[in-house]
Motif scaffolding. Structure first.
Motif, PDB file in Angstrom:
ATOM      1  N   THR A  38       0.850  -1.187   0.000  1.00 57.61           N
ATOM      2  CA  THR A  38       0.000   0.000   0.000  1.00 57.61           C
ATOM      3  C   THR A  38       0.885   1.235   0.000  1.00 57.61           C
ATOM      4  O   THR A  38       1.700   1.424   0.901  1.00 57.61           O
ATOM      5  CB  THR A  38      -0.915   0.033   1.232  1.00 57.61           C
ATOM      6  N   ALA A  39       0.748   2.082  -1.015  1.00 58.37           N
ATOM      7  CA  ALA A  39       1.516   3.318  -1.086  1.00 58.37           C
ATOM      8  C   ALA A  39       0.813   4.434  -0.332  1.00 58.37           C
ATOM      9  O   ALA A  39       1.444   5.223   0.379  1.00 58.37           O
ATOM     10  CB  ALA A  39       1.743   3.723  -2.538  1.00 58.37           C
ATOM     11  N   SER A  40      -0.507   4.495  -0.476  1.00 59.25           N
ATOM     12  CA  SER A  40      -1.269   5.548   0.195  1.00 59.25           C
ATOM     13  C   SER A  40      -2.750   5.208   0.149  1.00 59.25           C
ATOM     14  O   SER A  40      -3.189   4.351  -0.621  1.00 59.25           O
ATOM     15  CB  SER A  40      -1.036   6.907  -0.477  1.00 59.25           C
ATOM     16  N   VAL A  41      -3.482   5.863   1.003  1.00 64.91           N
ATOM     17  CA  VAL A  41      -4.946   5.817   0.971  1.00 64.91           C
ATOM     18  C   VAL A  41      -5.400   7.216   0.606  1.00 64.91           C
ATOM     19  O   VAL A  41      -5.203   8.158   1.378  1.00 64.91           O
ATOM     20  CB  VAL A  41      -5.544   5.385   2.319  1.00 64.91           C
ATOM     21  N   ASP A  42      -5.942   7.374  -0.589  1.00 60.97           N
ATOM     22  CA  ASP A  42      -6.322   8.705  -1.066  1.00 60.97           C
ATOM     23  C   ASP A  42      -7.390   9.310  -0.173  1.00 60.97           C
ATOM     24  O   ASP A  42      -7.222  10.403   0.363  1.00 60.97           O
ATOM     25  CB  ASP A  42      -6.813   8.626  -2.504  1.00 60.97           C
ATOM     26  N   ARG A  43      -8.496   8.567   0.010  1.00 58.07           N
ATOM     27  CA  ARG A  43      -9.571   9.058   0.881  1.00 58.07           C
ATOM     28  C   ARG A  43     -10.435   7.888   1.328  1.00 58.07           C
ATOM     29  O   ARG A  43     -10.540   6.871   0.636  1.00 58.07           O
ATOM     30  CB  ARG A  43     -10.483  10.066   0.153  1.00 58.07           C
ATOM     31  N   LEU A  44     -11.043   8.056   2.470  1.00 57.20           N
ATOM     32  CA  LEU A  44     -12.152   7.231   2.916  1.00 57.20           C
ATOM     33  C   LEU A  44     -13.226   8.195   3.376  1.00 57.20           C
ATOM     34  O   LEU A  44     -12.991   8.992   4.289  1.00 57.20           O
ATOM     35  CB  LEU A  44     -11.753   6.309   4.072  1.00 57.20           C
ATOM     36  N   ASP A  45     -14.386   8.169   2.752  1.00 56.21           N
ATOM     37  CA  ASP A  45     -15.472   9.077   3.115  1.00 56.21           C
ATOM     38  C   ASP A  45     -16.656   8.297   3.659  1.00 56.21           C
ATOM     39  O   ASP A  45     -17.209   7.428   2.980  1.00 56.21           O
ATOM     40  CB  ASP A  45     -15.909   9.900   1.897  1.00 56.21           C
ATOM     41  N   MET A  46     -17.031   8.617   4.900  1.00 53.68           N
ATOM     42  CA  MET A  46     -18.191   7.987   5.518  1.00 53.68           C
ATOM     43  C   MET A  46     -19.432   8.780   5.111  1.00 53.68           C
ATOM     44  O   MET A  46     -19.592   9.951   5.482  1.00 53.68           O
ATOM     45  CB  MET A  46     -18.030   7.980   7.042  1.00 53.68           C
ATOM     46  N   LEU A  47     -20.308   8.147   4.352  1.00 52.32           N
ATOM     47  CA  LEU A  47     -21.473   8.825   3.803  1.00 52.32           C
ATOM     48  C   LEU A  47     -22.722   8.649   4.657  1.00 52.32           C
ATOM     49  O   LEU A  47     -23.676   9.423   4.526  1.00 52.32           O
ATOM     50  CB  LEU A  47     -21.754   8.308   2.385  1.00 52.32           C
ATOM     51  N   ALA A  48     -22.748   7.632   5.512  1.00 53.87           N
ATOM     52  CA  ALA A  48     -23.913   7.376   6.374  1.00 53.87           C
ATOM     53  C   ALA A  48     -23.428   6.628   7.614  1.00 53.87           C
ATOM     54  O   ALA A  48     -22.375   5.989   7.585  1.00 53.87           O
ATOM     55  CB  ALA A  48     -24.969   6.556   5.624  1.00 53.87           C
ATOM     56  N   PRO A  49     -24.184   6.707   8.699  1.00 52.87           N
ATOM     57  CA  PRO A  49     -23.767   6.007   9.922  1.00 52.87           C
ATOM     58  C   PRO A  49     -23.813   4.491   9.744  1.00 52.87           C
ATOM     59  O   PRO A  49     -24.601   3.955   8.965  1.00 52.87           O
ATOM     60  CB  PRO A  49     -24.807   6.474  10.954  1.00 52.87           C
ATOM     61  N   LEU A  50     -22.940   3.806  10.470  1.00 57.05           N
ATOM     62  CA  LEU A  50     -22.956   2.344  10.500  1.00 57.05           C
ATOM     63  C   LEU A  50     -24.101   1.871  11.388  1.00 57.05           C
ATOM     64  O   LEU A  50     -24.310   2.399  12.480  1.00 57.05           O
ATOM     65  CB  LEU A  50     -21.632   1.807  11.043  1.00 57.05           C
ATOM     66  N   VAL A  51     -24.853   0.882  10.915  1.00 56.88           N
ATOM     67  CA  VAL A  51     -25.991   0.352  11.667  1.00 56.88           C
ATOM     68  C   VAL A  51     -25.610  -1.034  12.187  1.00 56.88           C
ATOM     69  O   VAL A  51     -25.471  -1.985  11.395  1.00 56.88           O
ATOM     70  CB  VAL A  51     -27.253   0.255  10.782  1.00 56.88           C
ATOM     71  N   PRO A  52     -25.411  -1.201  13.501  1.00 58.16           N
ATOM     72  CA  PRO A  52     -24.933  -2.488  14.040  1.00 58.16           C
ATOM     73  C   PRO A  52     -25.852  -3.670  13.768  1.00 58.16           C
ATOM     74  O   PRO A  52     -25.392  -4.812  13.728  1.00 58.16           O
ATOM     75  CB  PRO A  52     -24.825  -2.207  15.542  1.00 58.16           C
ATOM     76  N   SER A  53     -27.140  -3.416  13.565  1.00 54.75           N
ATOM     77  CA  SER A  53     -28.088  -4.510  13.370  1.00 54.75           C
ATOM     78  C   SER A  53     -28.118  -5.028  11.931  1.00 54.75           C
ATOM     79  O   SER A  53     -28.815  -5.989  11.630  1.00 54.75           O
ATOM     80  CB  SER A  53     -29.495  -4.059  13.764  1.00 54.75           C
ATOM     81  N   ILE A  85     -17.084   5.077   0.942  1.00 59.08           N
ATOM     82  CA  ILE A  85     -16.390   4.930  -0.335  1.00 59.08           C
ATOM     83  C   ILE A  85     -14.925   5.273  -0.091  1.00 59.08           C
ATOM     84  O   ILE A  85     -14.609   6.252   0.588  1.00 59.08           O
ATOM     85  CB  ILE A  85     -16.979   5.850  -1.426  1.00 59.08           C
ATOM     86  N   GLY A  86     -14.017   4.466  -0.646  1.00 55.88           N
ATOM     87  CA  GLY A  86     -12.599   4.707  -0.426  1.00 55.88           C
ATOM     88  C   GLY A  86     -11.764   4.423  -1.652  1.00 55.88           C
ATOM     89  O   GLY A  86     -12.189   3.730  -2.580  1.00 55.88           O
ATOM     90  N   ARG A  87     -10.564   4.974  -1.659  1.00 55.93           N
ATOM     91  CA  ARG A  87      -9.610   4.777  -2.742  1.00 55.93           C
ATOM     92  C   ARG A  87      -8.241   4.445  -2.149  1.00 55.93           C
ATOM     93  O   ARG A  87      -7.697   5.209  -1.352  1.00 55.93           O
ATOM     94  CB  ARG A  87      -9.474   6.044  -3.590  1.00 55.93           C
ATOM     95  N   PHE A  88      -7.666   3.305  -2.546  1.00 55.05           N
ATOM     96  CA  PHE A  88      -6.336   2.886  -2.114  1.00 55.05           C
ATOM     97  C   PHE A  88      -5.390   2.898  -3.316  1.00 55.05           C
ATOM     98  O   PHE A  88      -5.788   2.524  -4.427  1.00 55.05           O
ATOM     99  CB  PHE A  88      -6.358   1.473  -1.539  1.00 55.05           C
ATOM    100  N   SER A  89      -4.152   3.301  -3.095  1.00 52.12           N
ATOM    101  CA  SER A  89      -3.129   3.263  -4.124  1.00 52.12           C
ATOM    102  C   SER A  89      -2.125   2.179  -3.763  1.00 52.12           C
ATOM    103  O   SER A  89      -1.495   2.231  -2.707  1.00 52.12           O
ATOM    104  CB  SER A  89      -2.420   4.614  -4.246  1.00 52.12           C
ATOM    105  N   MET A  90      -1.987   1.171  -4.634  1.00 51.80           N
ATOM    106  CA  MET A  90      -1.076   0.052  -4.413  1.00 51.80           C
ATOM    107  C   MET A  90       0.033   0.099  -5.452  1.00 51.80           C
ATOM    108  O   MET A  90      -0.192   0.512  -6.594  1.00 51.80           O
ATOM    109  CB  MET A  90      -1.821  -1.275  -4.520  1.00 51.80           C
TER     110      MET A  90
END
Length: 365
Positions: free
Chosen positions: A69-84, A121-126
């Motif tokens: 992994t060279a970098s993680v461009d972004r991770l954007d949380m668009l909605a809350p996580l629902v445990p159920s 949604i996320g973007r990883f650079s490998m």
């Protein structure tokens, strides 16, 4: 692109044992633990793109190359996580350079009576390296099929160009522009050192140097990756949890994770090394959606026990917020005191502006 598609289901709704492993202090899901999965999936997708759908990776020595992994461009949380609800993690390669691959990842809440919902949604650079020379090794080029894949490929090219542009105008290389200098000067006149008693509201200002939180850890082999180094996802989790703790102490209230604004992997972390994590509040602001937004930087250094020297291996940037109706009564502002801190403050300001723009576009993806 679809040849590298992979997905993983985390059945939180039906597996109490799994849910117990991921439960945080408030009964929700530990985001840091999910980051470990995302990094692992990005690596798996990269190997799948190069090797095809093999059942096992085997020995890297036999493969002649390795992927990191060279970098993680972004991770954007668009909605809350629902445990159920269950979580589906999926992704595939969206762009290739000569030796690099951009991995697009998506996390969705699934199951139950509600429709599937994208929560991240996320973007990883490998990057691919030759096992013997450690130099860049060429990866399979992508075959583009249709307008949707062309749009994703163009997005990957945009991400790469944006990363290069940001590096070229980094405040570690060039001075701030006139508008940034004016914003910094205006902020100093209102909040800077010597002005704390000018107004009762300024009592809730905190100098950046007073927000530092640290953690030192010994790196054990149980957290190793296929290369015999410390797993990058594990480092992401450690950094996230320290950053969250710092932001939580600063805001004195419940937080909502908004984004990871950039993660770099400069050097591997050896097994048996001592890792020093240093977190600091870099910027605070507000918006029409959030009464306070907190941008946090975390630096990971490997410490040489014999000499005391340190080498930076990773840089992490995270953003959290508080929501209206749930925010603390006495919101605080972080204030830089030195020129170096002022540059970090401006970098945080840039990151929040870019994050707001990207989140707005991703809500429509």
């Amino acid at each position: 692109m679809q040849d590298s598609y992979s997905e993983l289901i985390l059945p939180f709704s039906s597996s109490k044992e799994l849910f117990e492993q991921y439960t945080n202090a408030t009964g929700g899901i530990r985001t840091g633990k999910l980051m470990e999965h995302l990094d692992s999936m990005a690596g798996s997708i990269a190997y799948k793109h190069i090797l095809g759908p093999v059942k096992t990776l085997g020995k890297l020595e036999d493969r002649g190359f390795y992927v990191v992994t060279a970098s993680v461009d972004r991770l954007d949380m668009l909605a809350p996580l629902v445990p159920s609800r269950d979580l589906r993690l999926s992704g595939h390669v969206i762009y290739t350079g000569r030796s690099s691959m951009e991995i697009g990842l998506r996390m969705e809440s699934i199951g139950g009576v509600k429709p599937d919902e994208t929560v991240l949604i996320g973007r990883f650079s490998m990057v691919c390296r030759d096992n013997l020379t450690q130099k860049a090794r060429q990866v399979n080029p992508l075959k583009i099929s249709g307008p949707e894949e062309r749009a994703l490929f163009d997005l990957g090219e945009t991400i790469k160009q944006r990363r290069q542009t940001q590096a070229s105008i980094s405040l570690g290389k060039v001075p701030p522009d006139s508008s940034e200098a004016a914003a910094l000067h205006s902020f100093y006149l209102q909040h800077g050192e010597g002005h704390q008693d000018a107004s009762p509201t300024l009592k809730d200002h905190v100098f950046m140097g007073d927000t530092i939180q640290e953690r030192c850890m010994l790196m054990f082999p149980q957290e190793r990756n296929v290369h015999g180094k410390i797993f990058g996802g594990y480092l992401m989790r450690l950094a996230y949890e320290l950053g969250f703790t710092n932001a939580n102490m600063f805001t004195r209230g419940p937080l909502r994770f908004l984004s990871s604004d950039g993660i770099s992997f400069a050097h591997p972390v050896p097994i048996g090394s001592i890792l020093r994590l240093r977190s600091q509040i870099l910027h605070t602001s507000s918006s029409a959606d959030y009464p306070i937004i907190v941008h946090v930087g975390v630096r990971a250094n490997v410490v040489d026990v014999k000499t005391g020297e340190e080498q930076t291996t990773n840089e992490f940037r995270f953003t959290w917020s508080q929501e209206f109706g749930k925010h603390s009564q006495n919101l605080r502002t972080v204030v830089p005191k030195t020129y170096k801190e002022a540059m970090l403050w401006l970098e945080g300001k840039r990151a929040l502006a870019l994050g707001a723009e990207i989140r707005g576009s991703r809500m429509n993806e």
